[in-house]
Design a protein around this motif. Sequence first.
Motif, PDB file in Angstrom:
ATOM      1  N   GLU A 232      49.846 -53.225  19.527  1.00 26.65           N
ATOM      2  CA  GLU A 232      49.890 -53.317  17.860  1.00 26.65           C
ATOM      3  C   GLU A 232      49.190 -54.683  17.847  1.00 26.65           C
ATOM      4  O   GLU A 232      49.849 -55.795  17.955  1.00 26.65           O
TER       5      GLU A 232
ATOM      6  N   HIS B  63      49.696 -46.574  20.549  1.00 30.23           N
ATOM      7  CA  HIS B  63      50.323 -47.275  19.387  1.00 30.23           C
ATOM      8  C   HIS B  63      49.555 -46.606  17.874  1.00 30.23           C
ATOM      9  O   HIS B  63      50.141 -46.273  17.114  1.00 30.23           O
ATOM     10  N   GLY B  64      48.281 -46.785  17.833  1.00 28.16           N
ATOM     11  CA  GLY B  64      47.301 -46.187  16.995  1.00 28.16           C
ATOM     12  C   GLY B  64      46.993 -47.479  15.951  1.00 28.16           C
ATOM     13  O   GLY B  64      46.291 -47.222  14.957  1.00 28.16           O
ATOM     14  N   SER B  65      47.326 -48.908  16.274  1.00 26.84           N
ATOM     15  CA  SER B  65      46.648 -49.887  15.616  1.00 26.84           C
ATOM     16  C   SER B  65      46.053 -51.011  16.358  1.00 26.84           C
ATOM     17  O   SER B  65      46.093 -52.208  15.899  1.00 26.84           O
TER      18      SER B  65
ATOM     19  N   GLU C 146      41.656 -46.902  19.231  1.00 28.55           N
ATOM     20  CA  GLU C 146      42.158 -45.729  19.641  1.00 28.55           C
ATOM     21  C   GLU C 146      40.869 -44.631  19.301  1.00 28.55           C
ATOM     22  O   GLU C 146      40.731 -43.729  20.269  1.00 28.55           O
TER      23      GLU C 146
ATOM     24  N   LEU D 270      52.245 -41.371  18.225  1.00 27.02           N
ATOM     25  CA  LEU D 270      51.897 -42.619  17.615  1.00 27.02           C
ATOM     26  C   LEU D 270      52.995 -43.525  17.336  1.00 27.02           C
ATOM     27  O   LEU D 270      54.081 -43.000  16.960  1.00 27.02           O
ATOM     28  N   ASP D 271      52.739 -44.589  16.858  1.00 26.67           N
ATOM     29  CA  ASP D 271      53.863 -45.606  16.409  1.00 26.67           C
ATOM     30  C   ASP D 271      53.974 -45.264  14.982  1.00 26.67           C
ATOM     31  O   ASP D 271      53.148 -44.985  14.180  1.00 26.67           O
TER      32      ASP D 271
ATOM     33  N   ALA E  18      51.257 -46.933  12.992  1.00 26.29           N
ATOM     34  CA  ALA E  18      49.681 -46.743  13.398  1.00 26.29           C
ATOM     35  C   ALA E  18      48.951 -46.653  11.935  1.00 26.29           C
ATOM     36  O   ALA E  18      49.298 -46.485  10.878  1.00 26.29           O
TER      37      ALA E  18
ATOM     38  N   ALA F 228      53.812 -39.254  14.888  1.00 27.84           N
ATOM     39  CA  ALA F 228      54.458 -40.463  14.720  1.00 27.84           C
ATOM     40  C   ALA F 228      55.639 -40.656  14.648  1.00 27.84           C
ATOM     41  O   ALA F 228      56.304 -39.707  14.146  1.00 27.84           O
TER      42      ALA F 228
END
Length: 489
Positions: free
Chosen positions: A12, A110-112, A122, A143-144, A147, A162
């Motif tokens: 993140e 995570h996605g970010s 990603e 995903l978080d 994200a 997510a």
Amino acid sequence: MARIGILGFLHETNTFAPGPTVLERFIEADAWPGLVEGQALLAATQDMNLAVSGFIAAMQPDGHELVPLLWCSANPSGPVSDTAFEHIVARLETLLRLSGPLDALFLDLHGSMVTETLDDAEGVLLQRLRTITGPHLPYVAALDFHAIITQAMVDQTQAMVAYHSYPHVDMAATGARAAQMLRRILAGEVFHAAWHKLDFLVSMPWQSTLGDEPAGQIMAQGRALEAPDRPEVQFIPGFPNSDTPASGPAVLAYAISPELAQAGADALLAQVRRHQSAFCGHLHTPQAALQAAAAHPAARYILADTQDNPGGGGAGDTTGIAQALLAHGISNAAVALLCDADFAQAAHQAGVGAILNMTLGGRSSPGGPPLPGPYEVLALGSGQLTGTGPFYLGCRMDLGPMTRVRVQGTDLEILVSSRKQQAADQAMFHHLGADPRDYRILVLKSSVHFRADFGALADHILVVQSPGANTADLHALPYTRLRPGVNIL
């Protein structure tokens, strides 16, 4: 039976935090395992509240051959160095080529993640892996909650799910949801995606899904829109301390037809718009928070040191609230966790009962000055402990040498670690011979995750704005790369 590849690469990225995040941060363990490859991945992540753990546990009874490749994460921090990103991606590419034919791939992301040169790390990762597996191999990603969804991520996967909760008590459950989506895909079902990017940013403390918070209500409304033919209708709030053109929340739905997916995404979008103005809260100065605590001496308080939250890119070593506690003469208080490896090492060398005449913390910027000594060493710990609370449940942490000290002449205690980690599990206190119930005031370096394990201990929880890299008032951040029309709530 299918052969299913498994990988994880999580970060993140707080683009405003000093960086870069180097390869060593992914290799070393913290609350989660360090970089691990092959069959060792299964043991390293077993029985943890992690998406990869939940996916593996859900898929193993089906009799599929699970092919673990690589899993790693680094604590939230500044942009990932291009060198670190390329090293890990190159290793993933090699392992994927060596894995033999696969029927599907599960990705714990995570996605970010942002690197020094990539806004959508990603999306790039997925595109790189596609050059090896081809365009048709089913990819399902977990995903978080934070994200940042991009078109590349949607295009390169068959499904993404997510976390529903913040605190993230459902990470393992999210892995199980991903497993269910993959089961259906392997059985021949095709899911269509529909999604919307929203035009606002929500500060981390106001993204909580507990109680009557707007995010919790929206999550419930998303669940109400789901059905067997439309298994996922998700609100994904995004990570607001990321300055990229894609930053902001998203609504994402999957269904067996484009029309069903679009109807679900549109319906949840309308609910988000209805709640949008409720994404707000009050940030207290340290002085105001301590005045409130002093006015109610029988009440128990948690002061969330949100801007030094390591879970949002904070250094975990700022001293603003501790300085205020000392200035106000507040009694029966504890600060956790303050990261200072040199101080922890000195405490271990000196031993329990020793007096350390040295400064503590305050080395990051913003965040100083260091706290002056002297300190009495009350307890020592290896930093190797297992999380017992809902968020870190089962996580076998390695925070390096730890100590609990008392500022001499006061009853302010400080829990010190060698590696930064947000104070979101009571096991961190127990590891150092302390019980968080014994303190009237807890200062916890966390934004929201602490609520899962500590929230019930307090009569009042105040979110405090003290210097740190995880800025809570988003209006104070110098955004330069947001797309036109994005509003800061």
